[in-house]
Motif scaffolding. Structure first.
Motif, PDB file in Angstrom:
ATOM      1  N   ALA A   1       3.912   7.488  -7.835  1.00 39.23           N
ATOM      2  CA  ALA A   1       4.890   7.585  -6.796  1.00 39.23           C
ATOM      3  C   ALA A   1       4.558   8.110  -5.607  1.00 39.23           C
ATOM      4  O   ALA A   1       4.854   7.759  -4.451  1.00 39.23           O
ATOM      5  N   HIS A   2       3.285   8.775  -5.528  1.00 35.25           N
ATOM      6  CA  HIS A   2       2.662   9.318  -4.077  1.00 35.25           C
ATOM      7  C   HIS A   2       1.850   8.092  -3.708  1.00 35.25           C
ATOM      8  O   HIS A   2       2.128   7.981  -2.505  1.00 35.25           O
ATOM      9  N   ARG A   3       1.274   7.231  -4.163  1.00 35.88           N
ATOM     10  CA  ARG A   3       0.839   6.032  -3.782  1.00 35.88           C
ATOM     11  C   ARG A   3       1.970   5.071  -3.267  1.00 35.88           C
ATOM     12  O   ARG A   3       1.756   4.492  -2.230  1.00 35.88           O
ATOM     13  N   VAL A   4       3.063   5.065  -3.722  1.00 40.61           N
ATOM     14  CA  VAL A   4       4.103   4.033  -3.284  1.00 40.61           C
ATOM     15  C   VAL A   4       4.653   4.731  -2.040  1.00 40.61           C
ATOM     16  O   VAL A   4       5.330   4.028  -0.966  1.00 40.61           O
ATOM     17  N   LYS A   5       4.745   6.015  -1.879  1.00 35.16           N
ATOM     18  CA  LYS A   5       5.265   6.714  -0.799  1.00 35.16           C
ATOM     19  C   LYS A   5       4.241   6.500   0.598  1.00 35.16           C
ATOM     20  O   LYS A   5       4.891   6.188   1.508  1.00 35.16           O
ATOM     21  N   GLN A   6       2.875   6.429   0.236  1.00 36.46           N
ATOM     22  CA  GLN A   6       2.000   6.066   1.273  1.00 36.46           C
ATOM     23  C   GLN A   6       2.179   4.406   1.544  1.00 36.46           C
ATOM     24  O   GLN A   6       2.178   4.160   2.773  1.00 36.46           O
ATOM     25  N   MET A   7       2.348   3.781   0.660  1.00 34.33           N
ATOM     26  CA  MET A   7       2.633   2.309   0.893  1.00 34.33           C
ATOM     27  C   MET A   7       3.801   2.020   1.703  1.00 34.33           C
ATOM     28  O   MET A   7       4.040   1.248   2.567  1.00 34.33           O
ATOM     29  N   CYS A   8       5.035   2.778   1.275  1.00 30.76           N
ATOM     30  CA  CYS A   8       6.173   2.733   2.154  1.00 30.76           C
ATOM     31  C   CYS A   8       6.183   3.224   3.707  1.00 30.76           C
ATOM     32  O   CYS A   8       6.488   2.480   4.574  1.00 30.76           O
ATOM     33  N   GLY A   9       5.211   4.000   3.578  1.00 36.64           N
ATOM     34  CA  GLY A   9       4.754   4.605   5.160  1.00 36.64           C
ATOM     35  C   GLY A   9       4.014   3.317   5.903  1.00 36.64           C
ATOM     36  O   GLY A   9       4.590   3.173   7.219  1.00 36.64           O
TER      37      GLY A   9
ATOM     38  N   PHE B   1       4.193  -0.412  10.237  1.00 33.27           N
ATOM     39  CA  PHE B   1       4.051  -2.039  10.515  1.00 33.27           C
ATOM     40  C   PHE B   1       5.285  -2.491  11.087  1.00 33.27           C
ATOM     41  O   PHE B   1       5.561  -3.086  12.078  1.00 33.27           O
ATOM     42  N   GLY B   2       6.377  -1.996  10.666  1.00 29.25           N
ATOM     43  CA  GLY B   2       7.813  -2.234  11.270  1.00 29.25           C
ATOM     44  C   GLY B   2       8.025  -1.718  12.725  1.00 29.25           C
ATOM     45  O   GLY B   2       8.592  -2.209  13.592  1.00 29.25           O
TER      46      GLY B   2
END
Length: 406
Positions: free
Chosen positions: A165-173, A178-179
């Motif tokens: 979950a922490h890694r996915v939070k970082q990925m979403c960031g 990028f957006g």
């Protein structure tokens, strides 16, 4: 006249229908419209007048906007259009209905793929397909709110995937930043989720990340009566936060203490790219003292019995055990997690600078990995602030945190 941070923070929208423009020189300007501030750069390519979207202020500070403007001019001199290719850029930035999070994440993966292993891309794709896109995929990227991402992460937590979950939070960031570069979204909202997730359970690389506990660790290190080489390595570990193997294999030929830089060759790096470590004044002083002892040899930290080999891979961990820090509490590799956590969550340093200094791959707006000198002045300042902060912790001072001006 060049823009200043003070002006950027204070400038207000005057109500002009086309927005207010403020030039910084070299075709870079700030567009102020309603409550938003955007970086733009006008240029000519192929005989046509074009505008490059650089990002929004303050997410993209003045120094970074200037760097990206300089990079764009370099590309133009090479005959390359700095505007991302339409095949990768996707729909026009203002088309929110088409600019979904799913499409943005796919563009981000496409940019990432050339510089990462297939296994890494596969893992990221799995997280997106199984956890993120079923909830966020159909939403316009510009409409994503912190609570939307939190709903995704909490579902992962309920099944016990706390670390993921922490890694996915970082990925979403990373996707949202990028957006920002593409002009699809105004900012990365993931910092608003600080403290919303359960703490990550202790893993293979135990680390102390609470400042009060770090202070005790630092005082123990500076009071250690072990071998001079190990003591120096211990002192440098939190200051430099490189991987343990990179530190113990350091060679004097890689250092320029007058310039305060350490260039680690690509062959020694995990990502096989040369890495540049700016040295704070405290690091230079420790190295100069050690140079009097080991400077005649090849290795900065030679072995105890043979100078022609570097220090044992277990030396720092063994010293931590001797200092009373068991393997479940602190490890040699844990100095990286210590720095990553405190620089971000306590000192408020820019995440991209921290990631650069950890030798993680960070992508520019065109999807290319930055070179070893990227953001070097800003990283140098960050490393000095970090060293000063560690000194204050060790001294037991009440540290008043002043976030750096971006």
């Amino acid at each position: 006249m060049a823009l200043t941070e003070l002006f950027l923070r204070r400038v207000k929208y005057t109500g002009s229908p086309t927005g207010d423009r403020y030039s910084d020189g070299r075709a870079l300007y700030l567009l102020v419209k309603a409550a938003n501030k955007y970086w733009r750069m006008n240029y000519r390519y192929g005989g046509k007048q074009k505008t490059l979207t650089i990002g929004a202020y303050p997410e993209v500070p003045l120094a970074i906007a200037r760097e990206r403007c300089t990079e764009a001019h370099k590309l133009l001199r090479l005959g390359v259009d700095p505007q991302p290719s339409k095949t990768l850029q996707g729909p026009e930035p203002l088309d929110e209905d088409r600019n979904t999070f799913a499409e943005l994440s796919q563009l981000w993966l496409t940019k990432l793929a050339p510089d990462h292993s297939p296994n890494t891309i596969r893992k990221l794709s799995n997280w997106l397909d199984h956890d993120v896109l079923p909830i966020l995929g159909g939403k316009p990227a510009a409409s994503i709110k912190p609570r939307d991402i939190l709903a995704t992460l909490q579902k992962m937590e309920t099944r016990g995937a706390i670390d993921s979950a922490h890694r996915v939070k970082q990925m979403c960031g990373q996707i949202l930043r990028f957006g920002v570069a593409l002009g699809w979204v105004e900012r990365d909202v993931t910092p608003d989720l600080k403290g919303a997730l359960a703490a990550v359970p202790a893993g293979n690389f135990a680390a102390i990340t609470e400042p009060k506990e770090v202070a005790g660790l630092l005082r123990a290190i500076y009071g250690y009566g072990g071998h001079v080489v190990v003591v120096a390595a211990l002192k440098l570990s939190p200051l430099l936060f490189v991987r343990p193997g990179e530190l113990r294999a350091a060679e004097w030929a890689e250092f320029d203490l007058d310039v305060a830089e350490w260039r680690i060759p690509a062959a020694k790096m995990k990502m096989k790219k040369e890495h540049l470590v700016p040295l704070a004044d405290q690091s230079v002083e420790i190295l100069r003292q050690l140079q009097r002892v080991t400077g005649d040899g090849k290795f900065v930290f030679p072995g105890f019995r043979r100078d022609e080999v570097c220090m044992s891979e277990n030396a720092i961990n063994a010293a931590l055990r001797n200092l009373g820090f068991p393997k479940e509490v602190m490890s040699a590799h844990g100095f990286r997690a210590m720095a990553r956590t405190i620089l971000d969550e306590v000192l408020g340093e820019r995440v991209d600078l921290i990631e650069h200094q950890l030798a993680h791959r960070v992508m520019d707006p065109n999807g290319r990995a930055y070179n070893r000198t990227a953001h070097l002045p800003a990283r140098r300042e960050m490393m000095q602030r970090w060293a000063d902060y560690l000194d204050q912790l060790r001294a037991g001072a009440d540290v008043i945190l002043i976030r750096p001006v971006n």
